[in-house]
Design a protein around this motif. Structure first.
Motif, mmCIF file in Angstrom:
data_model
loop_
_atom_site.group_PDB
_atom_site.id
_atom_site.type_symbol
_atom_site.label_atom_id
_atom_site.label_comp_id
_atom_site.label_asym_id
_atom_site.label_seq_id
_atom_site.Cartn_x
_atom_site.Cartn_y
_atom_site.Cartn_z
ATOM 1 N N UNK A 69 0.857 -1.184 0.000
ATOM 2 C CA UNK A 69 0.000 0.000 0.000
ATOM 3 C C UNK A 69 0.892 1.234 0.000
ATOM 4 N N UNK A 70 0.650 2.138 -0.947
ATOM 5 C CA UNK A 70 1.384 3.401 -1.053
ATOM 6 C C UNK A 70 0.375 4.531 -0.950
ATOM 7 N N UNK A 71 0.605 5.459 -0.022
ATOM 8 C CA UNK A 71 -0.310 6.577 0.209
ATOM 9 C C UNK A 71 0.426 7.881 -0.063
ATOM 10 N N UNK A 72 -0.007 8.616 -1.089
ATOM 11 C CA UNK A 72 0.560 9.928 -1.360
ATOM 12 C C UNK A 72 -0.187 10.964 -0.535
ATOM 13 N N UNK A 73 0.568 11.717 0.265
ATOM 14 C CA UNK A 73 -0.025 12.722 1.152
ATOM 15 C C UNK A 73 0.813 13.990 1.128
ATOM 16 N N UNK A 74 1.170 14.406 -0.076
ATOM 17 C CA UNK A 74 1.949 15.622 -0.290
ATOM 18 C C UNK A 74 1.071 16.674 -0.961
ATOM 19 N N UNK A 75 1.563 17.918 -1.087
ATOM 20 C CA UNK A 75 0.841 18.878 -1.921
ATOM 21 C C UNK A 75 0.678 18.350 -3.347
ATOM 22 N N UNK A 76 -0.399 18.738 -4.008
ATOM 23 C CA UNK A 76 -0.731 18.205 -5.327
ATOM 24 C C UNK A 76 0.347 18.484 -6.365
ATOM 25 N N UNK A 77 1.063 19.580 -6.239
ATOM 26 C CA UNK A 77 2.063 19.939 -7.241
ATOM 27 C C UNK A 77 3.218 18.955 -7.310
#
Length: 294
Positions: A69-77
């Motif tokens: 499982x990989x969760x991206x939780x950064x600013x959209x840019x």
């Protein structure tokens, strides 16, 4: 003891939302290992000190290697660059999701980079505070809130069920939604209120010093609530407005028209129109409370 739901979970970004979900994983023993990826060494160190990550790195490809499982939780840019960095390192069958507040842009920036043998399921847990950083997270953040998933037409049902179960374990009510519809709904419920809050607080900063000090001194009313919203992460909200500009501008135009009508009612002393509007908005507030969203 039952086996963890995921062998390894990688968080790319470990701020408020990422760290809160990591706390849920830790609390309920849902992950065998948690890896955090962050650019700043202080953020990585804090994640380790808080015990919400077993390992921390600034290398996104290293973080996702062997993760299911990989969760991206950064600013959209940052999404497009992250997608390119992690693509070759992703484990076949891994679920790749995110927590961003705009979904069409996420699909646009991530889908071209991701290999066909992973399950890409964009998501948006509709929860948060004005605080940021790994120390701001807490496991109850998601309790009784909504999580919106925007699966693509070819999404694997089993992968969708696994991700749904995770958010339900965190206490959320999960729905699926078309990405375009999601962006319009959130433009009204979240993005427009932030536009208004940033504008009102910005107006206050332009007042002459004597009046500005009084505004701050007597801000226990509505202005205080606007400052809470306007205190949110500036980079995150910059990216939200730029990546959902069409829907935000549409809702802003509707708001502008309604504001003009309200100005007219005040100018001409049309008390019946004001009372009718305030009665309708009061009913909305009551329905939100009844839905346990306030």
């Amino acid at each position: 003891m039952t086996a963890p739901q995921f062998e390894r979970v990688a968080f790319i970004g470990i701020g408020l939302i990422g760290s809160s979900l990591a706390r849920v994983l830790r609390r309920d023993r849902l992950a065998g290992e948690i890896v955090a990826c962050a650019r700043q060494a202080t953020t990585r160190q804090k994640a380790l000190e808080l015990g919400i990550a077993d390992r921390a790195t600034d290398d996104a490809a290293e973080a996702v290697r062997d993760a299911d499982l990989v969760v991206l939780a950064t600013p959209l840019s940052a999404y497009a660059a992250i997608g390119a960095q992690i693509a070759a390192a992703l484990r076949p069958g891994a679920i790749v999701t995110d927590v961003g507040s705009v979904k069409q842009a996420v699909i646009r920036d991530l889908r071209p980079s991701l290999p066909a043998n992973v399950h890409f399921i964009p998501g948006h847990p509709v929860a948060g505070t004005e605080h940021s950083g790994p120390e701001s997270g807490f496991s109850e953040l998601f309790r009784d809130r909504w999580c919106i998933l925007t699966p693509l037409p070819d999404t694997d049902p089993a992968a969708l069920a696994r991700l749904t179960a995770l958010w339900e374990q965190a206490g959320m009510r999960v729905v699926t939604m078309d990405p375009e519809h999601h962006d319009k709904v959130l433009a009204m419920t979240s993005h427009l209120p932030h536009v208004i809050a940033y504008t009102i607080v910005g107006t206050a900063t332009d007042l002459e010093d004597s009046l500005k000090s009084e505004v701050i001194k007597f801000s226990a009313g509505g202005f205080r609530d606007f400052t809470r919203i306007a205190g949110s992460d500036p980079v995150m909200w910059r990216d939200i407005f730029l990546n959902n500009r069409e829907a935000v501008l549409e809702m802003l135009q509707r708001f502008s028209e309604d504001l003009t009508a309200l100005q007219r009612a005040i100018r001409w002393g049309e008390g019946d129109k004001l009372e009718e509007l305030f009665s309708r908005t009061r009913a909305i507030r009551r329905s939100i409370i009844e839905a346990k969203q306030a």
